[in-house]
Design a protein around this motif. Sequence first.
Motif, mmCIF file in Angstrom:
data_model
loop_
_atom_site.group_PDB
_atom_site.id
_atom_site.type_symbol
_atom_site.label_atom_id
_atom_site.label_comp_id
_atom_site.label_asym_id
_atom_site.label_seq_id
_atom_site.Cartn_x
_atom_site.Cartn_y
_atom_site.Cartn_z
ATOM 1 N N UNK A 293 -0.391 13.435 -3.681
ATOM 2 C CA UNK A 293 -0.457 14.323 -2.516
ATOM 3 C C UNK A 293 -0.903 13.587 -1.250
ATOM 4 N N UNK A 294 -1.290 12.349 -1.380
ATOM 5 C CA UNK A 294 -1.716 11.544 -0.237
ATOM 6 C C UNK A 294 -0.523 10.752 0.319
ATOM 7 N N UNK A 295 -0.536 10.459 1.625
ATOM 8 C CA UNK A 295 0.573 9.704 2.222
ATOM 9 C C UNK A 295 0.413 8.189 2.105
ATOM 10 N N UNK A 296 -0.634 7.733 1.443
ATOM 11 C CA UNK A 296 -0.897 6.299 1.340
ATOM 12 C C UNK A 296 -0.480 5.776 -0.038
ATOM 13 N N UNK A 297 0.038 4.559 -0.066
ATOM 14 C CA UNK A 297 0.639 3.982 -1.272
ATOM 15 C C UNK A 297 0.288 2.499 -1.362
ATOM 16 N N UNK A 298 0.490 1.933 -2.537
ATOM 17 C CA UNK A 298 0.229 0.515 -2.737
ATOM 18 C C UNK A 298 1.187 -0.046 -3.774
ATOM 19 N N UNK B 109 -0.313 -11.390 -7.668
ATOM 20 C CA UNK B 109 -0.434 -12.453 -6.666
ATOM 21 C C UNK B 109 -0.285 -11.926 -5.237
ATOM 22 N N UNK B 110 -0.105 -10.623 -5.094
ATOM 23 C CA UNK B 110 0.025 -10.051 -3.761
ATOM 24 C C UNK B 110 -0.156 -8.552 -3.800
ATOM 25 N N UNK B 111 -0.536 -8.000 -2.651
ATOM 26 C CA UNK B 111 -0.815 -6.571 -2.540
ATOM 27 C C UNK B 111 -0.317 -6.085 -1.186
ATOM 28 N N UNK B 112 0.219 -4.867 -1.180
ATOM 29 C CA UNK B 112 0.566 -4.213 0.080
ATOM 30 C C UNK B 112 0.150 -2.747 -0.013
ATOM 31 N N UNK B 113 -0.529 -2.268 1.021
ATOM 32 C CA UNK B 113 -0.909 -0.860 1.132
ATOM 33 C C UNK B 113 -0.213 -0.306 2.370
ATOM 34 N N UNK B 114 0.369 0.883 2.241
ATOM 35 C CA UNK B 114 1.121 1.442 3.365
ATOM 36 C C UNK B 114 0.990 2.952 3.403
ATOM 37 N N UNK B 115 1.202 3.511 4.599
ATOM 38 C CA UNK B 115 0.944 4.927 4.847
ATOM 39 C C UNK B 115 2.124 5.551 5.583
ATOM 40 N N UNK C 43 7.223 7.836 10.020
ATOM 41 C CA UNK C 43 7.187 6.380 10.135
ATOM 42 C C UNK C 43 6.317 5.867 8.991
ATOM 43 N N UNK C 44 6.333 4.571 8.801
ATOM 44 C CA UNK C 44 5.522 3.956 7.754
ATOM 45 C C UNK C 44 4.697 2.841 8.379
ATOM 46 N N UNK C 45 3.395 2.941 8.207
ATOM 47 C CA UNK C 45 2.483 1.917 8.694
ATOM 48 C C UNK C 45 2.086 1.017 7.534
ATOM 49 N N UNK C 46 2.475 -0.229 7.606
ATOM 50 C CA UNK C 46 2.091 -1.227 6.611
ATOM 51 C C UNK C 46 0.681 -1.692 7.021
ATOM 52 N N UNK D 294 6.073 -0.289 10.620
ATOM 53 C CA UNK D 294 5.391 -1.078 11.648
ATOM 54 C C UNK D 294 4.044 -1.541 11.113
ATOM 55 N N UNK D 295 3.516 -2.609 11.715
ATOM 56 C CA UNK D 295 2.230 -3.153 11.284
ATOM 57 C C UNK D 295 1.633 -4.025 12.376
ATOM 58 N N UNK D 296 0.390 -4.412 12.165
ATOM 59 C CA UNK D 296 -0.352 -5.305 13.050
ATOM 60 C C UNK D 296 -0.777 -6.528 12.256
#
Length: 148
Positions: A48-53, A63-69, A80-83, A118-120
């Motif tokens: 139910x949350x908009x955040x994922x990994x 060896x790597x991780x990505x979290x996005x919303x 939109x999706x914020x990495x 998009x991301x920073x």
Amino acid sequence: MSQIDIHQVSADDHAAWLPLWHAYLRFYNTELPEAVTQSTWQRLLDTNEPTHSALAWIDGKAVGMVNFIYHRSNWSIENACYLQDLLVTPETRGTGVGRKLIEYVYATAKAHGCCKVHWLTHETNATAIQLYERIAERPGFIQFRKAL
């Protein structure tokens, strides 16, 4: 080099995700209360949350991780999706793991109807910027923020 496999996290992945999360925080010279880390993990698992990994795996090792919303935008009908967080272990940087994680986010966001990702990154993160300039646009915006 062995095959890179990318998979969305599950409850069984906590022991693999946590060291990568802590390494990400160290990379940016920051610390968070344990309650924030626990809350983040629970949100990543909650459908139910908009955040994922997702985690990148090589030969059974994360060896790597990505979290996005996913989030609303006033500039489009679609989400939109914020990495938000991306980390590749030092020993696997430059091997395509980061690109695969970002491409996973692109594909997942597109499948969920998002219109953009998009991301920073910090201006001193030269290695990552080299990758990002090959696989995305650099729109020239400057971030401003104030902690509340």
